[in-house]
Design an enzyme around this catalytic site. Sequence first.
Site, PDB file in Angstrom:
ATOM      1  N   ASP A  92       0.861  -1.201   0.000  1.00 52.08           N
ATOM      2  CA  ASP A  92       0.000   0.000   0.000  1.00 52.08           C
ATOM      3  C   ASP A  92       0.890   1.242   0.000  1.00 52.08           C
ATOM      4  O   ASP A  92       2.006   1.227   0.527  1.00 52.08           O
ATOM      5  CB  ASP A  92      -0.909  -0.001   1.242  1.00 52.08           C
ATOM      6  CG  ASP A  92      -2.190   0.817   1.041  1.00 52.08           C
ATOM      7  OD1 ASP A  92      -3.276   0.219   1.020  1.00 52.08           O
ATOM      8  OD2 ASP A  92      -2.087   2.062   0.893  1.00 52.08           O
ATOM      9  N   TYR A 123     -13.855   6.709 -12.810  1.00 55.21           N
ATOM     10  CA  TYR A 123     -13.836   5.477 -12.008  1.00 55.21           C
ATOM     11  C   TYR A 123     -14.595   4.365 -12.746  1.00 55.21           C
ATOM     12  O   TYR A 123     -14.095   3.243 -12.881  1.00 55.21           O
ATOM     13  CB  TYR A 123     -14.473   5.764 -10.646  1.00 55.21           C
ATOM     14  CG  TYR A 123     -14.564   4.569  -9.721  1.00 55.21           C
ATOM     15  CD1 TYR A 123     -13.448   4.129  -9.018  1.00 55.21           C
ATOM     16  CD2 TYR A 123     -15.771   3.900  -9.534  1.00 55.21           C
ATOM     17  CE1 TYR A 123     -13.536   3.041  -8.162  1.00 55.21           C
ATOM     18  CE2 TYR A 123     -15.872   2.813  -8.684  1.00 55.21           C
ATOM     19  CZ  TYR A 123     -14.754   2.387  -7.993  1.00 55.21           C
ATOM     20  OH  TYR A 123     -14.832   1.316  -7.138  1.00 55.21           O
ATOM     21  N   VAL A 165       1.317   1.573  -6.794  1.00 58.73           N
ATOM     22  CA  VAL A 165       1.082   0.650  -7.917  1.00 58.73           C
ATOM     23  C   VAL A 165       1.152   1.342  -9.280  1.00 58.73           C
ATOM     24  O   VAL A 165       1.251   0.673 -10.311  1.00 58.73           O
ATOM     25  CB  VAL A 165      -0.268  -0.106  -7.782  1.00 58.73           C
ATOM     26  CG1 VAL A 165      -0.281  -1.002  -6.556  1.00 58.73           C
ATOM     27  CG2 VAL A 165      -1.456   0.859  -7.799  1.00 58.73           C
ATOM     28  N   LYS A 224     -13.275   0.662 -14.144  1.00 59.46           N
ATOM     29  CA  LYS A 224     -13.823  -0.626 -13.703  1.00 59.46           C
ATOM     30  C   LYS A 224     -14.323  -1.448 -14.898  1.00 59.46           C
ATOM     31  O   LYS A 224     -14.194  -2.670 -14.924  1.00 59.46           O
ATOM     32  CB  LYS A 224     -14.907  -0.408 -12.646  1.00 59.46           C
ATOM     33  CG  LYS A 224     -14.351   0.186 -11.335  1.00 59.46           C
ATOM     34  CD  LYS A 224     -13.286  -0.695 -10.694  1.00 59.46           C
ATOM     35  CE  LYS A 224     -12.672  -0.118  -9.439  1.00 59.46           C
ATOM     36  NZ  LYS A 224     -11.702  -1.009  -8.803  1.00 59.46           N
TER      37      LYS A 224
HETATM   38  N1  LIG Z   1     -16.202   0.314  -1.147  1.00 58.81           N
HETATM   39  C1  LIG Z   1     -16.983   0.009  -2.167  1.00 58.81           C
HETATM   40  O1  LIG Z   1     -18.209   0.267  -2.151  1.00 58.81           O
HETATM   41  C2  LIG Z   1     -16.436  -0.688  -3.365  1.00 58.81           C
HETATM   42  C3  LIG Z   1     -17.350  -1.192  -4.307  1.00 58.81           C
HETATM   43  C4  LIG Z   1     -16.864  -1.833  -5.438  1.00 58.81           C
HETATM   44  C5  LIG Z   1     -15.508  -1.992  -5.625  1.00 58.81           C
HETATM   45  N2  LIG Z   1     -14.648  -1.491  -4.695  1.00 58.81           N
HETATM   46  C6  LIG Z   1     -13.232  -1.662  -4.953  1.00 58.81           C
HETATM   47  O2  LIG Z   1     -12.597  -2.277  -3.839  1.00 58.81           O
HETATM   48  C7  LIG Z   1     -11.239  -1.835  -3.761  1.00 58.81           C
HETATM   49  C8  LIG Z   1     -10.952  -1.323  -2.346  1.00 58.81           C
HETATM   50  O3  LIG Z   1     -11.831  -0.251  -2.073  1.00 58.81           O
HETATM   51  P1  LIG Z   1     -12.134   0.245  -0.573  1.00 58.81           P
HETATM   52  O4  LIG Z   1     -13.508   0.786  -0.578  1.00 58.81           O
HETATM   53  O5  LIG Z   1     -11.718  -0.797   0.388  1.00 58.81           O
HETATM   54  O6  LIG Z   1     -11.169   1.512  -0.533  1.00 58.81           O
HETATM   55  P2  LIG Z   1     -10.080   2.031   0.523  1.00 58.81           P
HETATM   56  O7  LIG Z   1      -9.844   3.455   0.152  1.00 58.81           O
HETATM   57  O8  LIG Z   1     -10.454   1.688   1.905  1.00 58.81           O
HETATM   58  O9  LIG Z   1      -8.811   1.167   0.123  1.00 58.81           O
HETATM   59  C9  LIG Z   1      -8.023   1.465  -0.994  1.00 58.81           C
HETATM   60  C10 LIG Z   1      -6.563   1.294  -0.611  1.00 58.81           C
HETATM   61  O10 LIG Z   1      -5.765   1.514  -1.775  1.00 58.81           O
HETATM   62  C11 LIG Z   1      -4.627   2.249  -1.381  1.00 58.81           C
HETATM   63  N3  LIG Z   1      -4.056   2.946  -2.535  1.00 58.81           N
HETATM   64  C12 LIG Z   1      -4.538   4.044  -3.165  1.00 58.81           C
HETATM   65  N4  LIG Z   1      -3.693   4.414  -4.144  1.00 58.81           N
HETATM   66  C13 LIG Z   1      -2.664   3.531  -4.136  1.00 58.81           C
HETATM   67  C14 LIG Z   1      -1.487   3.390  -4.911  1.00 58.81           C
HETATM   68  N5  LIG Z   1      -1.188   4.253  -5.890  1.00 58.81           N
HETATM   69  N6  LIG Z   1      -0.660   2.355  -4.646  1.00 58.81           N
HETATM   70  C15 LIG Z   1      -0.940   1.485  -3.638  1.00 58.81           C
HETATM   71  N7  LIG Z   1      -2.027   1.592  -2.858  1.00 58.81           N
HETATM   72  C16 LIG Z   1      -2.890   2.593  -3.114  1.00 58.81           C
HETATM   73  C17 LIG Z   1      -5.133   3.209  -0.319  1.00 58.81           C
HETATM   74  O11 LIG Z   1      -4.069   3.724   0.478  1.00 58.81           O
HETATM   75  C18 LIG Z   1      -6.091   2.322   0.448  1.00 58.81           C
HETATM   76  O12 LIG Z   1      -5.462   1.643   1.517  1.00 58.81           O
HETATM   77  C19 LIG Z   1     -11.075  -0.790  -4.857  1.00 58.81           C
HETATM   78  O13 LIG Z   1     -10.537  -1.398  -6.007  1.00 58.81           O
HETATM   79  C20 LIG Z   1     -12.489  -0.348  -5.125  1.00 58.81           C
HETATM   80  O14 LIG Z   1     -12.652   0.176  -6.421  1.00 58.81           O
HETATM   81  C21 LIG Z   1     -15.081  -0.846  -3.565  1.00 58.81           C
END
Ligand SMILES: NC(=O)c1ccc[n+]([C@@H]2O[C@H](COP(=O)([O-])OP(=O)(O)OC[C@H]3O[C@@H](n4cnc5c(N)ncnc54)[C@H](O)[C@@H]3O)[C@@H](O)[C@H]2O)c1
Length: 257
Positions: free
Chosen positions: A36, A153, A63, A157
């Site tokens: 992360d 976004y 990343v 996706k």
């Molecule tokens: N929360 C939702 O409703 C939801 C729904 C569908 C899909 N998702 C997907 O699930 C995944 C996680 O989402 P979440 O809601 O847990 O979000 P979150 O913000 O809690 O977690 C995302 C993590 O990614 C890290 N991050 C951001 N940029 C980065 C980079 N350049 N390099 C490395 N790490 C990086 C952040 O520091 C964070 O810890 C994402 O891919 C999101 O699109 C989430």
Amino acid sequence: MKLRNRVAVITGAGSGIGRVSAVEFGREGARVVVADINVAGAEETVKQVEALGATARAIRTDVADPNSVQRLVTETLEAFGQVHVLFNNAAIQVNKTVEETTPEEWNREMGVNLGGIFLCSKFFLPHLRRTRGCIINMASVNGFFVEPMCAGYCATKGGIIALTKAMAIDHGKDGIRVNCICPGYIDAGLAWGYFKAQADPAAARAAAGKLHALGRIGKPEEVARVAVFLASDDASFMTGSAVVVDGGFGSGLPPQT
Ligand SMILES: NC(=O)c1ccc[n+]([C@@H]2O[C@H](COP(=O)([O-])OP(=O)(O)OC[C@H]3O[C@@H](n4cnc5c(N)ncnc54)[C@H](O)[C@@H]3O)[C@@H](O)[C@H]2O)c1
């Protein structure tokens, strides 16, 4: 234990769904690399995995940066010698229309969400080939059903679903499975950011629950358990799949009242 002795790299595991996935992978016997950009978050995740008696290592990673991803590969191999699972979960979400999004915001969102999957997959694939490992990409129902105020976004996706299928075709001959997960709203960081960006965040959160046939948003654990399944031998004949975990968001049912 479904993942005993496997080495799993989870990007974006410093919070949210990624953190809970790291814990669930550890519970199933995996050694987990918590990659992360947020080091403090990654270290907290490691503590939670270690509290189960499992092994984890935090590695600061952006990343979107090829050098950083190559360091992640090197440090993973130095720590654990091999890798079996790459879970590309890291993402950011710009809560704007195309007109409002700056070119810098657009490029960063593409670079992290889609570019991060490209870079991590590119540099881990030679090592996954050795273990006949697997890749899990985090997509979203927003790859199928778009919503207002997050155009870039949604584009990432949708792209991730197509990229998953393309990678599955290219690497199936090496025994590497590539699948993606498409969650509905989950009680974690990116959904919280989306609610906050709306005029009435509490109302937005309540309304989001009603978009799902089950009448609520999901919990990170409900996605993490599907990731464990996809990483395990239970999913040995699954590749190129977009696995929907959305409480009926896309069911076509009318919203619950
Ligand atoms: N929360 C939702 O409703 C939801 C729904 C569908 C899909 N998702 C997907 O699930 C995944 C996680 O989402 P979440 O809601 O847990 O979000 P979150 O913000 O809690 O977690 C995302 C993590 O990614 C890290 N991050 C951001 N940029 C980065 C980079 N350049 N390099 C490395 N790490 C990086 C952040 O520091 C964070 O810890 C994402 O891919 C999101 O699109 C989430």
